[in-house]
Write a protein that holds these residues in place. Sequence first.
Motif, mmCIF file in Angstrom:
data_model
loop_
_atom_site.group_PDB
_atom_site.id
_atom_site.type_symbol
_atom_site.label_atom_id
_atom_site.label_comp_id
_atom_site.label_asym_id
_atom_site.label_seq_id
_atom_site.Cartn_x
_atom_site.Cartn_y
_atom_site.Cartn_z
ATOM 1 N N ASP A 15 0.856 -1.181 0.000
ATOM 2 C CA ASP A 15 0.000 0.000 0.000
ATOM 3 C C ASP A 15 0.891 1.230 0.000
ATOM 4 O O ASP A 15 1.937 1.254 0.671
ATOM 5 C CB ASP A 15 -0.903 0.018 1.235
ATOM 6 C CG ASP A 15 -1.877 -1.149 1.266
ATOM 7 O OD1 ASP A 15 -2.401 -1.515 0.197
ATOM 8 O OD2 ASP A 15 -2.096 -1.707 2.362
ATOM 9 N N SER A 36 -1.380 -5.528 7.001
ATOM 10 C CA SER A 36 -2.511 -4.966 7.749
ATOM 11 C C SER A 36 -2.160 -4.724 9.213
ATOM 12 O O SER A 36 -2.878 -4.004 9.909
ATOM 13 C CB SER A 36 -3.732 -5.876 7.634
ATOM 14 O OG SER A 36 -3.566 -7.075 8.372
ATOM 15 N N ALA A 39 -1.991 -1.040 9.705
ATOM 16 C CA ALA A 39 -3.097 -0.225 9.200
ATOM 17 C C ALA A 39 -3.372 1.016 10.052
ATOM 18 O O ALA A 39 -3.551 2.110 9.496
ATOM 19 C CB ALA A 39 -4.362 -1.070 9.056
ATOM 20 N N HIS A 172 -8.027 -9.779 15.057
ATOM 21 C CA HIS A 172 -7.194 -9.380 13.916
ATOM 22 C C HIS A 172 -5.841 -10.087 13.958
ATOM 23 O O HIS A 172 -5.364 -10.618 12.950
ATOM 24 C CB HIS A 172 -7.006 -7.864 13.932
ATOM 25 C CG HIS A 172 -6.137 -7.332 12.838
ATOM 26 N ND1 HIS A 172 -5.469 -6.134 12.944
ATOM 27 C CD2 HIS A 172 -5.802 -7.829 11.625
ATOM 28 C CE1 HIS A 172 -4.767 -5.925 11.840
ATOM 29 N NE2 HIS A 172 -4.958 -6.934 11.027
#
Length: 271
Positions: A15, A36, A39, A172
Amino acid sequence: MQTVLLPSGARIAYDDLGPRPGTPVLLVHGHPFDRSMWAPQAEYLARNGHRVVVPDLRGYGESTGPAVRGLEDFAEDVVGLADRLGIGRFALGGLSMGGQIVMQTVRDHPERIAALLLADTFAEPETDEGKVTRNQAADRVLAEGMTSYADELLPKMVSPRTFRENPEVTGHVQKMMRNAPAAGAAAALRARAKRPDYRDSLKQVSVPTLVAVGSEDEFTPVADAQLLHQLVASSQLVVLDGAGHLPNLERAAEFNDVFGRFLDQDHAEER
């Protein structure tokens, strides 16, 4: 999400967020996670004017390629990604194994580093016992998959308080570990068993450095962070109260505030 093919043969998913002016920030995840993991930091920093690049390491998440043989392969991927994106010097951060990849990158390419984040990591080489343990873990995940390995690690990855009170973060973390490709995780475990001693190279670091650790971290306790702080003369040490091995997720707001202020303090003139 974007991908790029590197000279190493690795196809890296990443990203790339935020505006382009100033010093980019590149964040390296730990084992057995994926991009992630960062994030909350990527979103926060991008909102506050930083360009943030967050890759999946080779063999993790959506990145593929030949099995790594040592942490130097990961470091070459980090620099190769920066090259492909036209990034010269950058702030580089990593947590746990990601922190050791950061230290390897500093050792191999010090001229590329503008600032450092070393979170919940340690600089010493693996012990003989640790080498055996990591290689046994690699054998296990190849034979059994990631699920039982991930479930056993989970209570040590986060603090007891996080485990009890924050099911979103706990879920998560568990999902990332269960979903990690077993072959990539095994290769990284073997690579990490062979890592060198980073203490001498850290003594040469002169760029601004933030050392962060959770107060309840079982894997890399506060004493490990204190040693890093002593080794890097230009460093700041922050202990995040009540967090375990993943303070960037367990205490995301506090971590973001500390990291954001560190970047703004040391690089305001470059933005």
